[in-house]
Design a protein around this motif. Sequence first.
Motif, PDB file in Angstrom:
ATOM      1  N   ASP A 136       0.829  -1.211   0.000  1.00  0.00           N
ATOM      2  CA  ASP A 136       0.000   0.000   0.000  1.00  0.00           C
ATOM      3  C   ASP A 136       0.862   1.261   0.000  1.00  0.00           C
ATOM      4  O   ASP A 136       0.434   2.303  -0.488  1.00  0.00           O
ATOM      5  N   TRP A 137       2.059   1.174   0.557  1.00  0.00           N
ATOM      6  CA  TRP A 137       2.982   2.308   0.595  1.00  0.00           C
ATOM      7  C   TRP A 137       3.930   2.315  -0.609  1.00  0.00           C
ATOM      8  O   TRP A 137       4.858   3.115  -0.666  1.00  0.00           O
ATOM      9  N   GLY A 138       3.726   1.418  -1.562  1.00  0.00           N
ATOM     10  CA  GLY A 138       4.504   1.434  -2.797  1.00  0.00           C
ATOM     11  C   GLY A 138       5.765   0.578  -2.795  1.00  0.00           C
ATOM     12  O   GLY A 138       6.560   0.648  -3.722  1.00  0.00           O
ATOM     13  N   PHE A 139       5.937  -0.252  -1.783  1.00  0.00           N
ATOM     14  CA  PHE A 139       7.102  -1.131  -1.739  1.00  0.00           C
ATOM     15  C   PHE A 139       6.779  -2.450  -2.411  1.00  0.00           C
ATOM     16  O   PHE A 139       5.612  -2.855  -2.496  1.00  0.00           O
ATOM     17  N   GLU A 140       7.803  -3.133  -2.884  1.00  0.00           N
ATOM     18  CA  GLU A 140       7.651  -4.468  -3.438  1.00  0.00           C
ATOM     19  C   GLU A 140       8.008  -5.446  -2.334  1.00  0.00           C
ATOM     20  O   GLU A 140       9.086  -5.361  -1.745  1.00  0.00           O
ATOM     21  N   ALA A 141       7.101  -6.369  -2.034  1.00  0.00           N
ATOM     22  CA  ALA A 141       7.330  -7.349  -0.980  1.00  0.00           C
ATOM     23  C   ALA A 141       6.993  -8.735  -1.519  1.00  0.00           C
ATOM     24  O   ALA A 141       5.844  -9.023  -1.843  1.00  0.00           O
ATOM     25  N   LEU A 142       8.008  -9.547  -1.624  1.00  0.00           N
ATOM     26  CA  LEU A 142       7.875 -10.886  -2.185  1.00  0.00           C
ATOM     27  C   LEU A 142       7.950 -11.905  -1.056  1.00  0.00           C
ATOM     28  O   LEU A 142       8.881 -11.873  -0.251  1.00  0.00           O
ATOM     29  N   GLU A 143       6.965 -12.796  -0.986  1.00  0.00           N
ATOM     30  CA  GLU A 143       7.004 -13.861   0.013  1.00  0.00           C
ATOM     31  C   GLU A 143       7.915 -14.970  -0.489  1.00  0.00           C
ATOM     32  O   GLU A 143       7.787 -15.434  -1.620  1.00  0.00           O
ATOM     33  N   VAL A 144       8.842 -15.386   0.369  1.00  0.00           N
ATOM     34  CA  VAL A 144       9.841 -16.396   0.018  1.00  0.00           C
ATOM     35  C   VAL A 144       9.817 -17.482   1.092  1.00  0.00           C
ATOM     36  O   VAL A 144       9.610 -17.190   2.264  1.00  0.00           O
ATOM     37  N   ARG A 145      10.055 -18.706   0.670  1.00  0.00           N
ATOM     38  CA  ARG A 145      10.208 -19.805   1.629  1.00  0.00           C
ATOM     39  C   ARG A 145      11.698 -20.085   1.780  1.00  0.00           C
ATOM     40  O   ARG A 145      12.404 -20.286   0.810  1.00  0.00           O
ATOM     41  N   GLY A 146      12.127 -20.109   3.026  1.00  0.00           N
ATOM     42  CA  GLY A 146      13.530 -20.354   3.314  1.00  0.00           C
ATOM     43  C   GLY A 146      13.743 -21.742   3.874  1.00  0.00           C
ATOM     44  O   GLY A 146      12.901 -22.632   3.710  1.00  0.00           O
ATOM     45  N   PRO A 147      14.855 -21.924   4.579  1.00  0.00           N
ATOM     46  CA  PRO A 147      15.166 -23.226   5.176  1.00  0.00           C
ATOM     47  C   PRO A 147      14.042 -23.709   6.100  1.00  0.00           C
ATOM     48  O   PRO A 147      13.445 -22.917   6.829  1.00  0.00           O
ATOM     49  N   GLY A 148      13.748 -24.987   6.026  1.00  0.00           N
ATOM     50  CA  GLY A 148      12.701 -25.559   6.868  1.00  0.00           C
ATOM     51  C   GLY A 148      11.300 -25.143   6.454  1.00  0.00           C
ATOM     52  O   GLY A 148      10.349 -25.340   7.200  1.00  0.00           O
ATOM     53  N   GLY A 149      11.178 -24.541   5.273  1.00  0.00           N
ATOM     54  CA  GLY A 149       9.869 -24.114   4.798  1.00  0.00           C
ATOM     55  C   GLY A 149       9.347 -22.839   5.440  1.00  0.00           C
ATOM     56  O   GLY A 149       8.219 -22.434   5.199  1.00  0.00           O
ATOM     57  N   ARG A 150      10.169 -22.187   6.274  1.00  0.00           N
ATOM     58  CA  ARG A 150       9.738 -20.944   6.930  1.00  0.00           C
ATOM     59  C   ARG A 150       9.623 -19.839   5.894  1.00  0.00           C
ATOM     60  O   ARG A 150      10.462 -19.687   5.010  1.00  0.00           O
ATOM     61  N   ARG A 151       8.585 -19.046   6.034  1.00  0.00           N
ATOM     62  CA  ARG A 151       8.335 -17.939   5.112  1.00  0.00           C
ATOM     63  C   ARG A 151       8.957 -16.659   5.648  1.00  0.00           C
ATOM     64  O   ARG A 151       9.083 -16.467   6.854  1.00  0.00           O
ATOM     65  N   HIS A 152       9.269 -15.762   4.734  1.00  0.00           N
ATOM     66  CA  HIS A 152       9.667 -14.398   5.076  1.00  0.00           C
ATOM     67  C   HIS A 152       9.380 -13.521   3.872  1.00  0.00           C
ATOM     68  O   HIS A 152       9.094 -14.012   2.782  1.00  0.00           O
ATOM     69  N   LEU A 153       9.421 -12.218   4.103  1.00  0.00           N
ATOM     70  CA  LEU A 153       9.248 -11.256   3.007  1.00  0.00           C
ATOM     71  C   LEU A 153      10.587 -10.669   2.646  1.00  0.00           C
ATOM     72  O   LEU A 153      11.404 -10.374   3.518  1.00  0.00           O
ATOM     73  N   GLU A 154      10.814 -10.503   1.363  1.00  0.00           N
ATOM     74  CA  GLU A 154      11.956  -9.729   0.877  1.00  0.00           C
ATOM     75  C   GLU A 154      11.384  -8.434   0.317  1.00  0.00           C
ATOM     76  O   GLU A 154      10.576  -8.452  -0.610  1.00  0.00           O
ATOM     77  N   VAL A 155      11.777  -7.325   0.927  1.00  0.00           N
ATOM     78  CA  VAL A 155      11.178  -6.028   0.636  1.00  0.00           C
ATOM     79  C   VAL A 155      12.192  -5.122  -0.051  1.00  0.00           C
ATOM     80  O   VAL A 155      13.328  -4.992   0.411  1.00  0.00           O
ATOM     81  N   GLU A 156      11.750  -4.497  -1.137  1.00  0.00           N
ATOM     82  CA  GLU A 156      12.567  -3.521  -1.865  1.00  0.00           C
ATOM     83  C   GLU A 156      11.729  -2.292  -2.144  1.00  0.00           C
ATOM     84  O   GLU A 156      10.500  -2.355  -2.145  1.00  0.00           O
ATOM     85  N   ALA A 157      12.411  -1.196  -2.414  1.00  0.00           N
ATOM     86  CA  ALA A 157      11.701   0.046  -2.731  1.00  0.00           C
ATOM     87  C   ALA A 157      11.163   0.032  -4.159  1.00  0.00           C
ATOM     88  O   ALA A 157      10.260   0.786  -4.472  1.00  0.00           O
ATOM     89  N   GLY A 158      11.688  -0.813  -5.010  1.00  0.00           N
ATOM     90  CA  GLY A 158      11.218  -0.884  -6.382  1.00  0.00           C
ATOM     91  C   GLY A 158      11.776   0.234  -7.238  1.00  0.00           C
ATOM     92  O   GLY A 158      12.602   1.032  -6.795  1.00  0.00           O
ATOM     93  N   PRO A 159      11.312   0.316  -8.465  1.00  0.00           N
ATOM     94  CA  PRO A 159      11.808   1.339  -9.382  1.00  0.00           C
ATOM     95  C   PRO A 159      11.423   2.740  -8.917  1.00  0.00           C
ATOM     96  O   PRO A 159      10.367   2.946  -8.335  1.00  0.00           O
ATOM     97  N   GLY A 160      12.306   3.685  -9.159  1.00  0.00           N
ATOM     98  CA  GLY A 160      12.060   5.076  -8.768  1.00  0.00           C
ATOM     99  C   GLY A 160      11.134   5.728  -9.673  1.00  0.00           C
ATOM    100  O   GLY A 160      10.368   6.566  -9.525  1.00  0.00           O
TER     101      GLY A 160
END
Length: 160
Positions: A136-160
């Motif tokens: 909603d604030w304009g960031f890119e947030a991708l859900e990723v599965r890491g070791p053991g199947g645990r999820r996390h978000l990888e967040v970037e500001a995206g294109p300017g």
Amino acid sequence: MNDRDSQADGLRVRTGAEHPDAVEAGRTGARAAELRVALDGIRSIRRLTNSGPEPEARPAEWERRRLLRTVSLLLEADGIAPSAVGEDGEPVRTGYRAGEGERVGLVVVRWVGPRGSGARYQERESLLRCRAVLCDWGFEALEVRGPGGRRHLEVEAGPG
């Protein structure tokens, strides 16, 4: 994140890696007011520095240089509780924990809690809420599965 970054502009952000006393001290009406002022500041910075249509719809350069601070601020301001850690560095409260990613311009958001808290079972729904706030604030947030199947978000500001 160092103390200078976490306290820039007088507002100490909550990444979820603070001790409980620091987090508890922030749960006041004054803290809520500070967060509202900070959000207004982000909107103003975006209006003043972003060009083109809808300047408030995407992160400003100022936010890109302080991505961990901005992400943590936005999550807390939306009412999502940060985690907290004990003396051993293990979580003592369930909530988000934001940290620097493996490369510049990337923040990782995890949902953590004490052993036996059920945080793992809250992970997907809680991270989806975090993702919605950040998008909603304009960031890119991708859900990723890491070791053991645990999820996390990888967040970037995206294109300017």
